[in-house]
Scaffold this active site. Sequence first.
Site, PDB file in Angstrom:
ATOM      1  CE1 TYR A  57     -20.695  15.116  45.852  1.00 35.03           C
ATOM      2  CE2 TYR A  57     -18.445  15.367  46.095  1.00 35.03           C
ATOM      3  CZ  TYR A  57     -19.882  14.248  44.918  1.00 35.03           C
ATOM      4  OH  TYR A  57     -19.125  14.486  44.080  1.00 35.03           O
ATOM      5  CD  GLN A  90     -29.930   7.637  37.193  1.00 38.57           C
ATOM      6  OE1 GLN A  90     -30.854   8.056  36.496  1.00 38.57           O
ATOM      7  NE2 GLN A  90     -28.834   8.228  36.461  1.00 38.57           N
ATOM      8  CG  ASN A  91     -31.938  10.940  42.236  1.00 43.98           C
ATOM      9  OD1 ASN A  91     -31.785  11.995  41.637  1.00 43.98           O
ATOM     10  ND2 ASN A  91     -33.271  11.280  42.623  1.00 43.98           N
ATOM     11  CB  VAL A  92     -25.902  11.148  46.035  1.00 45.35           C
ATOM     12  CG1 VAL A  92     -25.380  10.243  45.697  1.00 45.35           C
ATOM     13  CG2 VAL A  92     -26.153  12.733  46.211  1.00 45.35           C
ATOM     14  CG  ASP A  93     -32.046  13.530  46.772  1.00 36.86           C
ATOM     15  OD1 ASP A  93     -33.195  12.025  47.292  1.00 36.86           O
ATOM     16  OD2 ASP A  93     -32.363  13.274  46.078  1.00 36.86           O
ATOM     17  CG  HIS A 108     -25.390   6.755  41.067  1.00 32.93           C
ATOM     18  ND1 HIS A 108     -25.711   7.420  40.186  1.00 32.93           N
ATOM     19  CD2 HIS A 108     -24.528   6.342  40.127  1.00 32.93           C
ATOM     20  CE1 HIS A 108     -26.378   6.927  39.042  1.00 32.93           C
ATOM     21  NE2 HIS A 108     -25.312   6.102  38.519  1.00 32.93           N
ATOM     22  N   GLY A 174     -38.190  11.220  36.327  1.00 34.62           N
ATOM     23  CA  GLY A 174     -36.918  12.379  36.540  1.00 34.62           C
ATOM     24  C   GLY A 174     -35.437  11.517  36.149  1.00 34.62           C
ATOM     25  CB  SER A 176     -31.506  12.434  31.926  1.00 37.60           C
ATOM     26  OG  SER A 176     -30.064  12.060  32.117  1.00 37.60           O
TER      27      SER A 176
END
Length: 235
Positions: A57, A90-93, A108, A174, A176
């Site tokens: 990470y 859902q992104n961690v950015d 997440h 974006g 799935s």
Amino acid sequence: MTTNKKCLVALTGAGISAESGFKTFRDSGGLWEEYSVEDVASIEGWYRNPKLMTDFYNDLRTQLEKAQPNDGHKILAELEEYFDVRIITQNVDNLHERAGSTNVLHLHGELTKARAVNNENKIIDIGYRNMSYDEKDSDGELLRPHIVWFGEAVPAITEAARLVRSADIFAVIGSSLVVYPAAGLVHDLRSNTESFLIDPKEVQVPAWLNFRVIREVASKGVAIMRDELLKEIKG
């Protein structure tokens, strides 16, 4: 919140960040081909090898610092002028926030934060710096990346489901739709909600949901969605 604006809820996945140069997990050449899920994205992996997890990470955080929001992120932020935009990611950015979005719910976790190992509610900002695997906070509590790993509950899913149920317009961008519980959020949609699916690849959605499919990468697809939505409200 301005009550006369329609509520636009966007569920975003790795595909929206791929164009920003931020390496995704599932695509060809992605992180799952370099690392096993069990080693870098599961709670078991943390207990087995916290140093490997922390280093992984740290590398992602360094990569994120160099990444820039793309047009997909920016257009969603710009749409706040016309809609009550709520992002479920859902992104961690932090690319949505850096693009200017003001309402972002991270399912997440977040790369730029750490939390106490024994208290999921004790969260601190760490920016883009590296952590050590044995780092402690000012109270002496052991810290870990603020990421929801496989094998852990997703605390924000209840709020996410509430947002989806409130949506006048819903967009999957974006994603799935294979990672649960996030993928199950489409089942919280009201049948009359105007819905978009933006992805260059085929994504399976329940047949009873009438999605407008835009088979484009996020930057192009979100622009197409914006043009259609603004045409509706401007006449």
